[in-house]
Design a protein around this motif. Structure first.
Motif, PDB file in Angstrom:
ATOM      1  N   ARG A 179       4.873 -39.137   2.218  1.00 15.88           N
ATOM      2  CA  ARG A 179       3.622 -39.391   2.932  1.00 15.88           C
ATOM      3  C   ARG A 179       3.910 -40.359   4.071  1.00 15.88           C
ATOM      4  NH1 ARG A 179      -0.031 -36.081   3.054  1.00 15.88           N
ATOM      5  NH2 ARG A 179      -1.061 -36.727   4.950  1.00 15.88           N
ATOM      6  N   SER A 202      -6.852 -34.848  15.867  1.00 18.48           N
ATOM      7  CA  SER A 202      -7.311 -33.563  15.322  1.00 18.48           C
ATOM      8  C   SER A 202      -6.573 -32.373  15.942  1.00 18.48           C
ATOM      9  CB  SER A 202      -8.818 -33.407  15.530  1.00 18.48           C
ATOM     10  OG  SER A 202      -9.135 -33.166  16.902  1.00 18.48           O
ATOM     11  N   ALA A 205      -3.149 -32.509  13.786  1.00 19.79           N
ATOM     12  CA  ALA A 205      -3.158 -32.847  12.355  1.00 19.79           C
ATOM     13  C   ALA A 205      -2.676 -31.689  11.489  1.00 19.79           C
ATOM     14  CB  ALA A 205      -4.563 -33.283  11.933  1.00 19.79           C
ATOM     15  N   SER A 206      -3.080 -30.473  11.816  1.00 22.80           N
ATOM     16  CA  SER A 206      -2.695 -29.327  10.985  1.00 22.80           C
ATOM     17  C   SER A 206      -1.194 -29.073  11.021  1.00 22.80           C
ATOM     18  CB  SER A 206      -3.452 -28.069  11.439  1.00 22.80           C
ATOM     19  OG  SER A 206      -3.126 -27.746  12.785  1.00 22.80           O
ATOM     20  N   LYS A 207      -0.550 -29.512  12.097  1.00 25.27           N
ATOM     21  CA  LYS A 207       0.904 -29.363  12.228  1.00 25.27           C
ATOM     22  C   LYS A 207       1.637 -30.416  11.410  1.00 25.27           C
ATOM     23  CE  LYS A 207       4.535 -29.414  15.790  1.00 25.27           C
ATOM     24  NZ  LYS A 207       4.800 -29.567  17.241  1.00 25.27           N
ATOM     25  N   HIS A 208       0.945 -31.491  11.080  1.00 22.15           N
ATOM     26  CA  HIS A 208       1.581 -32.619  10.393  1.00 22.15           C
ATOM     27  C   HIS A 208       0.778 -32.971   9.138  1.00 22.15           C
ATOM     28  CE1 HIS A 208       4.275 -33.331  13.817  1.00 22.15           C
ATOM     29  NE2 HIS A 208       3.210 -33.186  14.609  1.00 22.15           N
ATOM     30  N   LYS A 209       0.788 -32.074   8.156  1.00 21.21           N
ATOM     31  CA  LYS A 209       0.026 -32.271   6.930  1.00 21.21           C
ATOM     32  C   LYS A 209       0.509 -33.467   6.123  1.00 21.21           C
ATOM     33  CE  LYS A 209      -2.774 -28.670   7.096  1.00 21.21           C
ATOM     34  NZ  LYS A 209      -4.246 -28.842   7.176  1.00 21.21           N
ATOM     35  N   ASP A 210       1.740 -33.891   6.369  1.00 26.19           N
ATOM     36  CA  ASP A 210       2.279 -35.040   5.625  1.00 26.19           C
ATOM     37  C   ASP A 210       1.942 -36.382   6.284  1.00 26.19           C
ATOM     38  OD1 ASP A 210       3.878 -34.346   7.804  1.00 26.19           O
ATOM     39  OD2 ASP A 210       5.734 -35.046   6.873  1.00 26.19           O
ATOM     40  N   THR A 212      -1.016 -39.191   7.701  1.00 29.81           N
ATOM     41  CA  THR A 212      -2.388 -39.690   7.605  1.00 29.81           C
ATOM     42  C   THR A 212      -2.621 -40.710   8.719  1.00 29.81           C
ATOM     43  OG1 THR A 212      -2.480 -39.404   5.202  1.00 29.81           O
ATOM     44  CG2 THR A 212      -4.038 -40.966   6.174  1.00 29.81           C
ATOM     45  N   ILE A 234     -10.749 -33.152   9.832  1.00 30.07           N
ATOM     46  CA  ILE A 234      -9.539 -33.899   9.454  1.00 30.07           C
ATOM     47  C   ILE A 234      -9.857 -35.078   8.533  1.00 30.07           C
ATOM     48  CG2 ILE A 234      -8.218 -33.250  11.518  1.00 30.07           C
ATOM     49  CD1 ILE A 234      -8.973 -36.038  12.683  1.00 30.07           C
ATOM     50  N   ARG A 236      -9.712 -35.515   5.460  1.00 34.12           N
ATOM     51  CA  ARG A 236      -8.717 -35.775   4.417  1.00 34.12           C
ATOM     52  C   ARG A 236      -7.461 -36.440   4.967  1.00 34.12           C
ATOM     53  NH1 ARG A 236      -8.770 -30.491   0.357  1.00 34.12           N
ATOM     54  NH2 ARG A 236     -10.967 -30.684  -0.281  1.00 34.12           N
ATOM     55  N   GLN A 237      -7.291 -36.408   6.274  1.00 34.57           N
ATOM     56  CA  GLN A 237      -6.107 -37.013   6.887  1.00 34.57           C
ATOM     57  C   GLN A 237      -6.439 -38.287   7.664  1.00 34.57           C
ATOM     58  OE1 GLN A 237      -4.369 -32.917   8.304  1.00 34.57           O
ATOM     59  NE2 GLN A 237      -2.751 -34.451   8.593  1.00 34.57           N
TER      60      GLN A 237
END
Length: 382
Positions: A179, A202, A205-210, A212, A234, A236-237
Protein backbone atom coordinates in the motif's frame (compact mmCIF):
# COMPACT_ATOMS: atom_id res chain seq x y z
CA UNK A 1 19.94 40.36 23.86
CA UNK A 2 16.35 40.73 25.04
CA UNK A 3 14.03 39.73 22.19
CA UNK A 4 10.23 40.05 22.25
CA UNK A 5 8.48 37.98 19.57
CA UNK A 6 4.88 38.75 18.67
CA UNK A 7 3.35 35.48 17.43
CA UNK A 8 -0.34 36.27 16.86
CA UNK A 9 -2.21 33.08 17.74
CA UNK A 10 0.30 30.66 19.24
CA UNK A 11 -2.29 29.55 21.83
CA UNK A 12 -5.03 29.05 19.22
CA UNK A 13 -3.54 27.98 15.90
CA UNK A 14 -1.12 25.44 14.51
CA UNK A 15 -0.53 27.53 11.39
CA UNK A 16 2.76 28.20 9.67
CA UNK A 17 3.32 31.59 11.32
CA UNK A 18 2.96 30.08 14.76
CA UNK A 19 5.23 27.18 13.81
CA UNK A 20 7.93 29.57 12.64
CA UNK A 21 7.47 31.73 15.73
CA UNK A 22 7.94 28.92 18.21
CA UNK A 23 11.00 27.58 16.37
CA UNK A 24 12.50 31.06 16.24
CA UNK A 25 11.84 31.78 19.92
CA UNK A 26 13.19 28.43 21.12
CA UNK A 27 16.32 28.70 18.99
CA UNK A 28 17.17 32.18 20.27
CA UNK A 29 16.59 31.11 23.88
CA UNK A 30 18.95 28.17 23.38
CA UNK A 31 21.56 30.60 22.08
CA UNK A 32 21.45 32.51 25.35
CA UNK A 33 19.07 35.35 24.50
CA UNK A 34 16.29 36.43 26.87
CA UNK A 35 13.09 35.63 25.00
CA UNK A 36 9.47 36.67 25.52
CA UNK A 37 6.65 35.52 23.24
CA UNK A 38 3.57 37.74 23.07
CA UNK A 39 0.26 36.51 21.68
CA UNK A 40 -3.31 37.81 21.37
CA UNK A 41 -5.44 35.82 23.79
CA UNK A 42 -7.86 37.19 26.40
CA UNK A 43 -8.33 33.67 27.78
CA UNK A 44 -4.59 33.25 28.57
CA UNK A 45 -4.39 29.71 27.19
CA UNK A 46 -1.13 27.74 26.96
CA UNK A 47 0.81 27.60 23.70
CA UNK A 48 -0.23 24.84 21.31
CA UNK A 49 3.38 24.78 20.12
CA UNK A 50 6.05 23.60 22.60
CA UNK A 51 8.02 26.50 24.06
CA UNK A 52 11.30 25.95 25.88
CA UNK A 53 11.33 26.42 29.64
CA UNK A 54 13.33 29.65 29.33
CA UNK A 55 10.81 31.24 26.93
CA UNK A 56 8.19 33.34 28.72
CA UNK A 57 4.70 33.47 27.21
CA UNK A 58 2.88 36.79 27.69
CA UNK A 59 -0.59 37.87 26.61
CA UNK A 60 -1.90 40.84 24.66
CA UNK A 61 -5.56 41.95 24.40
CA UNK A 62 -7.41 40.68 21.35
CA UNK A 63 -9.03 44.01 20.48
CA UNK A 64 -7.78 46.43 17.84
CA UNK A 65 -8.53 49.90 19.16
CA UNK A 66 -6.75 52.78 20.86
CA UNK A 67 -7.01 51.16 24.31
CA UNK A 68 -5.69 47.75 23.21
CA UNK A 69 -2.87 49.37 21.25
CA UNK A 70 -1.86 51.33 24.34
CA UNK A 71 -2.00 48.14 26.41
CA UNK A 72 0.24 46.42 23.88
CA UNK A 73 2.85 49.16 24.12
CA UNK A 74 2.79 49.01 27.92
CA UNK A 75 3.08 45.21 27.95
CA UNK A 76 6.05 45.28 25.59
CA UNK A 77 7.75 48.08 27.52
CA UNK A 78 7.56 46.13 30.78
CA UNK A 79 10.08 43.59 29.47
CA UNK A 80 12.53 46.34 28.36
CA UNK A 81 13.36 44.55 25.09
CA UNK A 82 16.32 45.35 22.88
CA UNK A 83 14.33 44.17 19.87
CA UNK A 84 10.75 43.39 18.84
CA UNK A 85 10.07 40.83 16.12
CA UNK A 86 6.58 40.84 14.62
CA UNK A 87 5.38 37.90 12.54
CA UNK A 88 2.56 37.62 9.98
CA UNK A 89 1.17 39.75 7.16
CA UNK A 90 -1.97 41.72 7.90
CA UNK A 91 -3.02 44.89 9.69
CA UNK A 92 -1.44 43.60 12.90
CA UNK A 93 1.92 44.63 11.47
CA UNK A 94 0.76 48.23 11.87
CA UNK A 95 -0.06 47.60 15.53
CA UNK A 96 3.38 46.10 16.09
CA UNK A 97 5.15 49.07 14.54
CA UNK A 98 3.07 51.62 16.43
CA UNK A 99 3.91 49.92 19.74
CA UNK A 100 7.61 49.66 18.89
CA UNK A 101 7.85 53.35 18.00
CA UNK A 102 5.93 54.39 21.10
CA UNK A 103 8.56 52.75 23.32
CA UNK A 104 11.56 53.51 21.07
CA UNK A 105 12.62 49.94 20.27
CA UNK A 106 13.81 48.63 16.87
CA UNK A 107 11.48 46.19 15.18
CA UNK A 108 11.93 43.45 12.60
CA UNK A 109 8.80 42.73 10.56
CA UNK A 110 8.55 39.20 9.21
CA UNK A 111 6.06 38.36 6.46
CA UNK A 112 4.92 34.75 6.27
CA UNK A 113 2.78 34.58 3.17
CA UNK A 114 2.99 35.59 -0.46
CA UNK A 115 2.52 39.38 -0.05
CA UNK A 116 0.52 39.55 -3.29
CA UNK A 117 -2.27 37.45 -1.77
CA UNK A 118 -3.69 39.77 0.96
CA UNK A 119 -3.69 42.71 -1.46
CA UNK A 120 -5.57 40.68 -4.08
CA UNK A 121 -8.27 39.54 -1.66
CA UNK A 122 -8.53 42.93 0.07
CA UNK A 123 -7.49 41.99 3.60
CA UNK A 124 -4.47 44.31 3.66
CA UNK A 125 -3.97 47.20 1.26
CA UNK A 126 -0.63 48.12 -0.26
CA UNK A 127 -0.82 51.52 1.47
CA UNK A 128 -1.29 49.92 4.89
CA UNK A 129 1.56 47.52 4.21
CA UNK A 130 3.92 50.33 3.23
CA UNK A 131 2.95 52.31 6.32
CA UNK A 132 3.98 49.33 8.45
CA UNK A 133 7.17 48.57 6.56
CA UNK A 134 8.41 52.17 6.64
CA UNK A 135 8.57 51.92 10.43
CA UNK A 136 10.59 48.69 10.47
CA UNK A 137 14.32 48.59 11.12
CA UNK A 138 14.62 45.38 9.08
CA UNK A 139 12.09 43.66 6.81
CA UNK A 140 12.14 39.89 6.44
CA UNK A 141 10.86 38.21 3.27
CA UNK A 142 10.69 34.47 2.61
CA UNK A 143 11.99 34.63 -0.96
CA UNK A 144 13.79 37.15 -3.15
CA UNK A 145 10.88 37.02 -5.61
CA UNK A 146 8.83 39.07 -3.14
CA UNK A 147 11.26 42.00 -3.32
CA UNK A 148 9.26 43.39 -6.23
CA UNK A 149 6.51 44.24 -3.71
CA UNK A 150 8.86 46.45 -1.67
CA UNK A 151 9.25 50.14 -2.63
CA UNK A 152 12.75 51.02 -3.81
CA UNK A 153 13.44 53.29 -0.84
CA UNK A 154 12.94 50.34 1.55
CA UNK A 155 14.85 47.60 -0.24
CA UNK A 156 18.10 48.21 1.62
CA UNK A 157 16.29 47.06 4.78
CA UNK A 158 15.25 43.71 3.32
CA UNK A 159 16.63 40.34 4.43
CA UNK A 160 15.59 37.13 2.64
CA UNK A 161 15.58 34.05 4.85
CA UNK A 162 13.66 30.83 4.05
CA UNK A 163 11.67 28.85 6.56
CA UNK A 164 12.95 25.77 8.34
CA UNK A 165 11.29 22.88 10.16
CA UNK A 166 12.37 20.35 12.74
CA UNK A 167 14.53 17.57 11.31
CA UNK A 168 12.72 14.29 10.68
CA UNK A 169 12.93 11.67 13.41
CA UNK A 170 12.73 8.85 10.87
CA UNK A 171 12.99 9.03 7.07
CA UNK A 172 10.16 7.95 4.82
CA UNK A 173 10.53 5.10 2.32
CA UNK A 174 9.73 6.51 -1.15
CA UNK A 175 9.65 2.98 -2.57
CA UNK A 176 6.88 1.83 -0.26
CA UNK A 177 5.18 -1.54 0.13
CA UNK A 178 1.94 -3.14 -0.95
CA UNK A 179 0.00 0.00 0.00
CA UNK A 180 1.45 3.37 -1.02
CA UNK A 181 0.50 6.87 0.08
CA UNK A 182 0.39 10.20 -1.67
CA UNK A 183 0.05 12.81 1.08
CA UNK A 184 -1.08 16.43 1.14
CA UNK A 185 -0.85 18.52 4.31
CA UNK A 186 -3.12 21.56 4.26
CA UNK A 187 -6.02 23.34 5.87
CA UNK A 188 -9.28 22.56 4.09
CA UNK A 189 -9.88 26.10 2.87
CA UNK A 190 -10.29 27.38 -0.71
CA UNK A 191 -6.79 28.78 -1.26
CA UNK A 192 -5.18 25.41 -0.52
CA UNK A 193 -6.79 24.07 -3.73
CA UNK A 194 -7.59 20.58 -2.39
CA UNK A 195 -10.64 20.27 -4.65
CA UNK A 196 -8.32 20.62 -7.63
CA UNK A 197 -6.06 17.91 -6.18
CA UNK A 198 -8.97 15.50 -5.78
CA UNK A 199 -10.01 16.14 -9.37
CA UNK A 200 -6.48 15.55 -10.66
CA UNK A 201 -6.00 12.41 -8.59
CA UNK A 202 -9.29 11.03 -9.94
CA UNK A 203 -7.79 11.08 -13.45
CA UNK A 204 -5.12 8.54 -12.52
CA UNK A 205 -6.53 6.71 -9.48
CA UNK A 206 -7.81 3.71 -11.45
CA UNK A 207 -4.31 3.20 -12.87
CA UNK A 208 -2.83 3.15 -9.37
CA UNK A 209 -5.13 0.97 -7.24
CA UNK A 210 -2.32 0.43 -4.74
CA UNK A 211 -2.13 4.18 -3.97
CA UNK A 212 -4.20 6.18 -1.47
CA UNK A 213 -4.41 9.97 -1.36
CA UNK A 214 -4.14 11.06 2.26
CA UNK A 215 -5.25 14.58 3.18
CA UNK A 216 -3.87 15.71 6.52
CA UNK A 217 -5.72 18.76 7.80
CA UNK A 218 -9.13 20.10 8.70
CA UNK A 219 -11.30 23.05 7.81
CA UNK A 220 -14.70 24.28 6.64
CA UNK A 221 -14.51 22.47 3.27
CA UNK A 222 -14.17 18.99 4.78
CA UNK A 223 -17.71 17.78 4.04
CA UNK A 224 -17.70 19.32 0.58
CA UNK A 225 -14.39 17.64 -0.27
CA UNK A 226 -15.62 14.27 1.02
CA UNK A 227 -18.64 14.56 -1.28
CA UNK A 228 -16.38 15.50 -4.18
CA UNK A 229 -14.28 12.35 -3.72
CA UNK A 230 -17.49 10.30 -3.88
CA UNK A 231 -18.71 12.13 -6.98
CA UNK A 232 -15.35 11.46 -8.65
CA UNK A 233 -15.66 7.77 -7.75
CA UNK A 234 -12.45 7.64 -5.70
CA UNK A 235 -13.78 7.75 -2.11
CA UNK A 236 -12.10 4.40 -1.35
CA UNK A 237 -8.73 5.83 -2.39
CA UNK A 238 -8.98 9.10 -0.43
CA UNK A 239 -8.44 9.32 3.32
CA UNK A 240 -9.22 12.45 5.31
CA UNK A 241 -6.90 12.23 8.31
CA UNK A 242 -8.08 15.37 10.07
CA UNK A 243 -5.82 17.66 12.06
CA UNK A 244 -2.79 16.14 13.78
CA UNK A 245 -0.39 17.38 16.43
CA UNK A 246 2.17 14.94 15.06
CA UNK A 247 2.25 15.19 11.25
CA UNK A 248 5.67 13.52 11.16
CA UNK A 249 4.11 10.19 12.12
CA UNK A 250 2.07 10.38 8.89
CA UNK A 251 4.91 11.67 6.71
CA UNK A 252 7.14 8.80 7.80
CA UNK A 253 4.74 6.33 6.15
CA UNK A 254 4.14 8.24 2.89
CA UNK A 255 5.93 7.79 -0.44
CA UNK A 256 5.10 11.02 -2.28
CA UNK A 257 4.10 14.55 -1.22
CA UNK A 258 1.86 16.93 -3.14
CA UNK A 259 1.03 20.59 -2.60
CA UNK A 260 -1.71 21.86 -4.95
CA UNK A 261 -1.69 25.48 -3.66
CA UNK A 262 -1.24 28.40 -6.01
CA UNK A 263 -0.47 30.93 -3.25
CA UNK A 264 2.10 30.23 -0.54
CA UNK A 265 4.96 32.10 1.11
CA UNK A 266 7.57 29.44 1.72
CA UNK A 267 5.47 26.42 2.72
CA UNK A 268 6.56 24.42 5.73
CA UNK A 269 4.62 21.24 4.97
CA UNK A 270 6.74 20.69 1.86
CA UNK A 271 9.90 21.35 3.88
CA UNK A 272 8.71 18.66 6.29
CA UNK A 273 8.42 16.29 3.35
CA UNK A 274 11.93 17.23 2.24
CA UNK A 275 13.50 16.51 5.61
CA UNK A 276 11.82 13.08 5.45
CA UNK A 277 13.55 12.39 2.14
CA UNK A 278 10.35 12.38 0.11
CA UNK A 279 9.90 13.60 -3.49
CA UNK A 280 7.47 16.49 -4.01
CA UNK A 281 4.95 17.61 -6.62
CA UNK A 282 3.46 21.10 -6.91
CA UNK A 283 2.54 23.88 -9.31
CA UNK A 284 5.29 25.94 -10.92
CA UNK A 285 3.14 29.06 -10.45
CA UNK A 286 3.22 28.75 -6.66
CA UNK A 287 5.88 30.91 -5.02
CA UNK A 288 7.97 29.10 -2.46
CA UNK A 289 7.18 25.62 -3.73
CA UNK A 290 8.79 26.58 -7.05
CA UNK A 291 12.04 27.23 -5.16
CA UNK A 292 11.93 24.16 -2.97
CA UNK A 293 11.30 21.86 -5.93
CA UNK A 294 13.87 21.69 -8.71
CA UNK A 295 11.87 20.10 -11.50
CA UNK A 296 13.19 16.65 -12.36
CA UNK A 297 15.70 16.69 -9.48
CA UNK A 298 13.79 16.39 -6.20
CA UNK A 299 10.27 16.34 -7.62
CA UNK A 300 8.06 17.65 -10.39
CA UNK A 301 6.51 21.05 -11.07
CA UNK A 302 3.27 21.15 -13.03
CA UNK A 303 3.82 23.78 -15.70
CA UNK A 304 0.24 25.06 -15.97
CA UNK A 305 -2.22 25.60 -13.13
CA UNK A 306 -5.14 25.99 -15.58
CA UNK A 307 -4.66 22.87 -17.68
CA UNK A 308 -6.65 19.86 -16.50
CA UNK A 309 -4.39 16.86 -16.10
CA UNK A 310 -1.16 18.83 -15.73
CA UNK A 311 -0.75 17.99 -12.04
CA UNK A 312 -2.06 14.47 -12.60
CA UNK A 313 0.64 13.84 -15.21
CA UNK A 314 3.40 14.74 -12.76
CA UNK A 315 1.86 12.55 -10.06
CA UNK A 316 1.41 9.67 -12.48
CA UNK A 317 5.06 9.84 -13.51
CA UNK A 318 6.35 9.45 -9.96
CA UNK A 319 3.68 7.03 -8.77
CA UNK A 320 4.71 4.76 -11.65
CA UNK A 321 8.48 4.89 -11.04
CA UNK A 322 9.80 3.80 -7.65
CA UNK A 323 13.43 4.30 -8.71
CA UNK A 324 12.70 7.93 -9.55
CA UNK A 325 10.99 8.38 -6.19
CA UNK A 326 13.98 6.99 -4.33
CA UNK A 327 16.43 9.16 -6.29
CA UNK A 328 14.37 12.33 -5.96
CA UNK A 329 13.67 11.67 -2.30
CA UNK A 330 17.40 11.53 -1.58
CA UNK A 331 17.86 14.79 -3.50
CA UNK A 332 15.06 16.40 -1.46
CA UNK A 333 16.81 15.54 1.80
CA UNK A 334 20.16 16.85 0.51
CA UNK A 335 18.53 20.09 -0.64
CA UNK A 336 16.90 20.58 2.77
CA UNK A 337 20.18 19.99 4.61
CA UNK A 338 22.11 22.34 2.32
CA UNK A 339 19.66 25.26 2.23
CA UNK A 340 16.95 25.02 4.88
CA UNK A 341 18.40 23.27 7.92
CA UNK A 342 17.86 24.68 11.41
CA UNK A 343 21.47 25.82 11.86
CA UNK A 344 21.60 27.69 8.54
CA UNK A 345 18.27 29.47 9.01
CA UNK A 346 18.72 30.35 12.68
CA UNK A 347 22.25 31.63 12.08
CA UNK A 348 20.76 33.96 9.47
CA UNK A 349 18.03 35.10 11.86
CA UNK A 350 20.49 35.86 14.65
CA UNK A 351 22.59 37.90 12.25
CA UNK A 352 19.53 39.99 11.27
CA UNK A 353 18.51 40.50 14.90
CA UNK A 354 21.99 41.70 15.87
CA UNK A 355 22.04 44.10 12.91
CA UNK A 356 18.64 45.51 13.85
CA UNK A 357 19.70 46.20 17.43
CA UNK A 358 22.86 47.94 16.23
CA UNK A 359 20.83 50.09 13.81
CA UNK A 360 18.17 51.08 16.32
CA UNK A 361 14.63 52.26 15.52
CA UNK A 362 13.94 53.23 11.92
CA UNK A 363 14.51 56.90 11.10
CA UNK A 364 12.67 58.19 8.03
CA UNK A 365 14.00 61.27 6.27
CA UNK A 366 13.47 61.16 2.50
CA UNK A 367 10.56 62.95 0.84
CA UNK A 368 9.47 59.82 -1.04
CA UNK A 369 8.46 58.27 2.27
CA UNK A 370 6.20 61.11 3.39
CA UNK A 371 2.83 59.52 2.64
CA UNK A 372 3.59 56.23 4.40
CA UNK A 373 5.19 58.11 7.30
CA UNK A 374 2.11 60.30 7.69
CA UNK A 375 -0.13 57.24 8.01
CA UNK A 376 2.20 55.73 10.58
CA UNK A 377 2.43 58.98 12.56
CA UNK A 378 -1.35 59.17 12.78
CA UNK A 379 -1.45 55.68 14.26
CA UNK A 380 1.35 56.39 16.74
CA UNK A 381 -0.31 59.58 17.94
CA UNK A 382 -3.71 57.90 18.21
Amino acid sequence: MKISFIVPWITQSRGGTENVGHLMANSMARRGHEVNVYTFDDAHRPSVWPLDHDVKLRYLPEGNNHKSNYQMAVALAEASPDLIVGLHLNRMLLQYVVAAHKIGVPIVLSEHIDPHFPVRVGTFTDGERQAALVGATRIHLLTSKFKDTIPGYLRDRVDVIPNTVMTARKPSDPKGGVRKYLIAVAGLVPRKNIAQLIGEFSLIASKHKDWTLQILGDGPLKDELRKLSKVKGIARQVEFLGRSTDPYSKLEKAQLFVMPSLFEGFPMASLEAMTHGMPLVGYAACNGINEQIVDGVNGRLAASNLETGCLASCLDELMSDEDARVRMGAEAKQRFDALYSNSIVFDAWEKVFNAAVRAGPAVIATSSETRALHTLDQLIDG
